[in-house]
Design a protein around this motif. Structure first.
Motif, PDB file in Angstrom:
ATOM      1  N   HIS A  87       0.827  -1.211   0.000  1.00  0.00           N
ATOM      2  CA  HIS A  87       0.000   0.000   0.000  1.00  0.00           C
ATOM      3  C   HIS A  87       0.860   1.259   0.000  1.00  0.00           C
ATOM      4  O   HIS A  87       0.508   2.256  -0.655  1.00  0.00           O
ATOM      5  CB  HIS A  87      -0.929   0.000   1.221  1.00  0.00           C
ATOM      6  CG  HIS A  87      -1.982  -1.064   1.177  1.00  0.00           C
ATOM      7  ND1 HIS A  87      -2.908  -1.149   0.152  1.00  0.00           N
ATOM      8  CD2 HIS A  87      -2.252  -2.103   2.015  1.00  0.00           C
ATOM      9  CE1 HIS A  87      -3.714  -2.171   0.366  1.00  0.00           C
ATOM     10  NE2 HIS A  87      -3.332  -2.771   1.483  1.00  0.00           N
ATOM     11  N   LEU A  88       1.992   1.233   0.694  1.00  0.00           N
ATOM     12  CA  LEU A  88       2.873   2.396   0.730  1.00  0.00           C
ATOM     13  C   LEU A  88       3.444   2.698  -0.654  1.00  0.00           C
ATOM     14  O   LEU A  88       3.445   3.862  -1.097  1.00  0.00           O
ATOM     15  CB  LEU A  88       4.013   2.157   1.725  1.00  0.00           C
ATOM     16  CG  LEU A  88       5.046   3.286   1.862  1.00  0.00           C
ATOM     17  CD1 LEU A  88       4.383   4.552   2.389  1.00  0.00           C
ATOM     18  CD2 LEU A  88       6.199   2.861   2.764  1.00  0.00           C
ATOM     19  N   MET A 131       0.922   9.246  -6.116  1.00  0.00           N
ATOM     20  CA  MET A 131       1.147  10.675  -5.843  1.00  0.00           C
ATOM     21  C   MET A 131       2.159  11.257  -6.820  1.00  0.00           C
ATOM     22  O   MET A 131       1.971  12.352  -7.350  1.00  0.00           O
ATOM     23  CB  MET A 131       1.635  10.857  -4.399  1.00  0.00           C
ATOM     24  CG  MET A 131       0.585  10.647  -3.334  1.00  0.00           C
ATOM     25  SD  MET A 131       1.280  10.707  -1.662  1.00  0.00           S
ATOM     26  CE  MET A 131       1.987  12.362  -1.662  1.00  0.00           C
ATOM     27  N   ALA A 132       3.254  10.523  -7.078  1.00  0.00           N
ATOM     28  CA  ALA A 132       4.284  11.004  -7.995  1.00  0.00           C
ATOM     29  C   ALA A 132       3.735  11.141  -9.408  1.00  0.00           C
ATOM     30  O   ALA A 132       4.061  12.094 -10.124  1.00  0.00           O
ATOM     31  CB  ALA A 132       5.474  10.048  -7.988  1.00  0.00           C
ATOM     32  N   MET A 133       2.885  10.204  -9.817  1.00  0.00           N
ATOM     33  CA  MET A 133       2.317  10.253 -11.161  1.00  0.00           C
ATOM     34  C   MET A 133       1.278  11.367 -11.284  1.00  0.00           C
ATOM     35  O   MET A 133       1.069  11.909 -12.374  1.00  0.00           O
ATOM     36  CB  MET A 133       1.681   8.901 -11.504  1.00  0.00           C
ATOM     37  CG  MET A 133       1.264   8.748 -12.959  1.00  0.00           C
ATOM     38  SD  MET A 133       0.805   7.054 -13.372  1.00  0.00           S
ATOM     39  CE  MET A 133      -0.493   6.748 -12.182  1.00  0.00           C
ATOM     40  N   TRP A 158       6.652  20.615 -11.641  1.00  0.00           N
ATOM     41  CA  TRP A 158       6.560  20.966 -10.223  1.00  0.00           C
ATOM     42  C   TRP A 158       7.499  20.093  -9.398  1.00  0.00           C
ATOM     43  O   TRP A 158       8.188  20.580  -8.498  1.00  0.00           O
ATOM     44  CB  TRP A 158       5.119  20.814  -9.746  1.00  0.00           C
ATOM     45  CG  TRP A 158       4.867  21.349  -8.378  1.00  0.00           C
ATOM     46  CD1 TRP A 158       4.842  22.654  -7.986  1.00  0.00           C
ATOM     47  CD2 TRP A 158       4.621  20.588  -7.189  1.00  0.00           C
ATOM     48  NE1 TRP A 158       4.587  22.761  -6.648  1.00  0.00           N
ATOM     49  CE2 TRP A 158       4.440  21.505  -6.127  1.00  0.00           C
ATOM     50  CE3 TRP A 158       4.510  19.216  -6.932  1.00  0.00           C
ATOM     51  CZ2 TRP A 158       4.169  21.091  -4.828  1.00  0.00           C
ATOM     52  CZ3 TRP A 158       4.243  18.803  -5.632  1.00  0.00           C
ATOM     53  CH2 TRP A 158       4.083  19.745  -4.605  1.00  0.00           C
ATOM     54  N   ILE A 159       7.536  18.785  -9.703  1.00  0.00           N
ATOM     55  CA  ILE A 159       8.474  17.892  -9.015  1.00  0.00           C
ATOM     56  C   ILE A 159       9.906  18.336  -9.299  1.00  0.00           C
ATOM     57  O   ILE A 159      10.763  18.339  -8.400  1.00  0.00           O
ATOM     58  CB  ILE A 159       8.269  16.433  -9.468  1.00  0.00           C
ATOM     59  CG1 ILE A 159       6.865  15.951  -9.087  1.00  0.00           C
ATOM     60  CG2 ILE A 159       9.321  15.525  -8.850  1.00  0.00           C
ATOM     61  CD1 ILE A 159       6.553  14.545  -9.561  1.00  0.00           C
ATOM     62  N   GLY A 160      10.172  18.734 -10.556  1.00  0.00           N
ATOM     63  CA  GLY A 160      11.507  19.196 -10.913  1.00  0.00           C
ATOM     64  C   GLY A 160      11.922  20.425 -10.130  1.00  0.00           C
ATOM     65  O   GLY A 160      13.057  20.505  -9.639  1.00  0.00           O
ATOM     66  N   VAL A 161      11.014  21.373  -9.996  1.00  0.00           N
ATOM     67  CA  VAL A 161      11.317  22.590  -9.239  1.00  0.00           C
ATOM     68  C   VAL A 161      11.578  22.259  -7.777  1.00  0.00           C
ATOM     69  O   VAL A 161      12.506  22.796  -7.155  1.00  0.00           O
ATOM     70  CB  VAL A 161      10.164  23.607  -9.381  1.00  0.00           C
ATOM     71  CG1 VAL A 161      10.357  24.769  -8.414  1.00  0.00           C
ATOM     72  CG2 VAL A 161      10.085  24.127 -10.815  1.00  0.00           C
ATOM     73  N   LEU A 219      10.340   8.705 -12.251  1.00  0.00           N
ATOM     74  CA  LEU A 219       9.235   8.546 -11.306  1.00  0.00           C
ATOM     75  C   LEU A 219       7.920   8.253 -12.030  1.00  0.00           C
ATOM     76  O   LEU A 219       7.163   7.368 -11.631  1.00  0.00           O
ATOM     77  CB  LEU A 219       9.091   9.807 -10.453  1.00  0.00           C
ATOM     78  CG  LEU A 219      10.065  10.000  -9.300  1.00  0.00           C
ATOM     79  CD1 LEU A 219       9.833  11.345  -8.629  1.00  0.00           C
ATOM     80  CD2 LEU A 219       9.945   8.867  -8.284  1.00  0.00           C
ATOM     81  N   GLY A 220       7.654   9.009 -13.090  1.00  0.00           N
ATOM     82  CA  GLY A 220       6.429   8.780 -13.856  1.00  0.00           C
ATOM     83  C   GLY A 220       6.425   7.428 -14.537  1.00  0.00           C
ATOM     84  O   GLY A 220       5.391   6.749 -14.605  1.00  0.00           O
TER      85      GLY A 220
END
Length: 317
Positions: free
Chosen positions: A136-137, A144-146, A152-155, A193-194
């Motif tokens: 589940h984690l 969340m990452a997707m 935004w993740i990059g910044v 990540l994606g």
């Protein structure tokens, strides 16, 4: 030797089948800018261009010729690898694309390796501890990452690991192999990540399906150890669906590098496309459109070959 000949024949046949696809790509790239409202020469020069300058640029771009002749000239430039002459850079488009191509390929390749390094152990952990805490984690973290925008993740990563903790460079491509690995880690990690968010769930489902197969019970009955069972039987047989997802997503990543290259100032094809659109450099935009499409086609071919390597039962037909 026989399998190598089969693979070579398969590659040649697929390349021949791709000829009409590539012709269609060049036609779409050519017509895409022609159907836009307004005269390209006027749009490029803007209100500051005089009638003489607009007429000169129209002749330079060949826009005063019949459309079919313009397409044949564009096709000739594509076959020669020049793609015409850039308006902004005053030189052939092909060498500029070739120069920037390697930064994009390095970004995509690096991100694919990082995604696989995350996918394999986390997918096995998630599948072997199905419906447990770690399962589940992992699901929550990667969903969340997707769901978050890549820029935004990059910044956030730049603020954390380039400014607050100055571990990685803020921007650039680096010089030399190790320096480039250092410079490209953060942007590649954002892309990875994606990718991993998709491939982990795909591989997890495949592993669960393989573990419930009868031949796994047979292998256990023969006394095969857990490590050998997972490596020899489960891992290889769970790869096919993951290869499919990875191939499709990598094709999307090729065109999606525009955002990441802009955030991290990487001198790749995506960055070049943004600047070319801003400068209304039509020959460059056409050349980049064809290049992105060809890369996607080649990735699909490599995906088919990866199927055969992962599972010899897949026929080369």
């Amino acid at each position: 030797m026989g399998s190598q000949v089969q693979i070579l024949r398969f590659c040649l046949s697929r390349l021949l089948q791709l000829i009409p696809v590539l012709l269609g790509i060049t036609l779409i790239a050519f017509l895409l800018l022609r159907v836009m409202p307004g005269d390209p020469a006027t749009l490029i020069l803007g209100n500051r261009g005089s009638a003489e300058e607009i007429a000169r640029l129209t002749t330079q771009l060949g826009l005063d010729r019949p459309v079919w002749l313009q397409y044949l000239n564009f096709l000739k430039d594509c076959l020669q690898g020049s793609f015409g002459n850039s308006i902004a850079y005053k030189t052939a488009v092909g060498p500029l694309i070739w120069e920037r191509l390697w930064a994009t390929l390095a970004l995509v390749g690096y991100s694919t390796v990082l995604a696989l390094l995350m996918t394999v152990p986390l997918a096995f952990l998630s599948a072997l501890r199905r419906n447990g805490f770690f399962d589940h984690l992992i699901k929550v973290l990667f969903v969340m990452a997707m769901s978050m925008p890549a820029f935004w993740i990059g910044v956030l990563l730049v603020l954390a690991f380039s400014i607050y903790w100055p571990i990685f460079p803020v921007s650039g491509y680096g010089d030399g192999f190790l320096d480039r690995l250092h410079h490209l880690f953060l942007p590649s990690f954002v892309v990875a990540l994606g990718t991993a968010a998709l491939t982990i769930r795909s591989m997890r489902s495949s592993i669960i399906g393989v573990l419930s197969a009868e031949y796994i019970d047979t292998a256990r009955a023969k006394g095969i150890g857990q490590s050998a069972l997972l490596l020899r039987h489960v891992f290889r047989n769970s790869l096919l669906s993951t290869i499919s997802v990875l191939g499709v997503h990598t094709s999307w990543v090729i065109g999606g590098t525009v955002v990441i290259e802009s955030v991290f100032a990487i001198p790749g094809l995506g960055n070049l496309l943004v600047s070319s659109i801003s400068a209304r450099d039509y020959p460059m935009v056409q050349g980049l459109t064809v290049t992105f499409a060809v890369l996607v086609v080649l990735i699909n071919l490599l995906t088919d070959l990866a199927y055969v390597i992962a599972d010899p039962r897949v026929k080369l037909s």
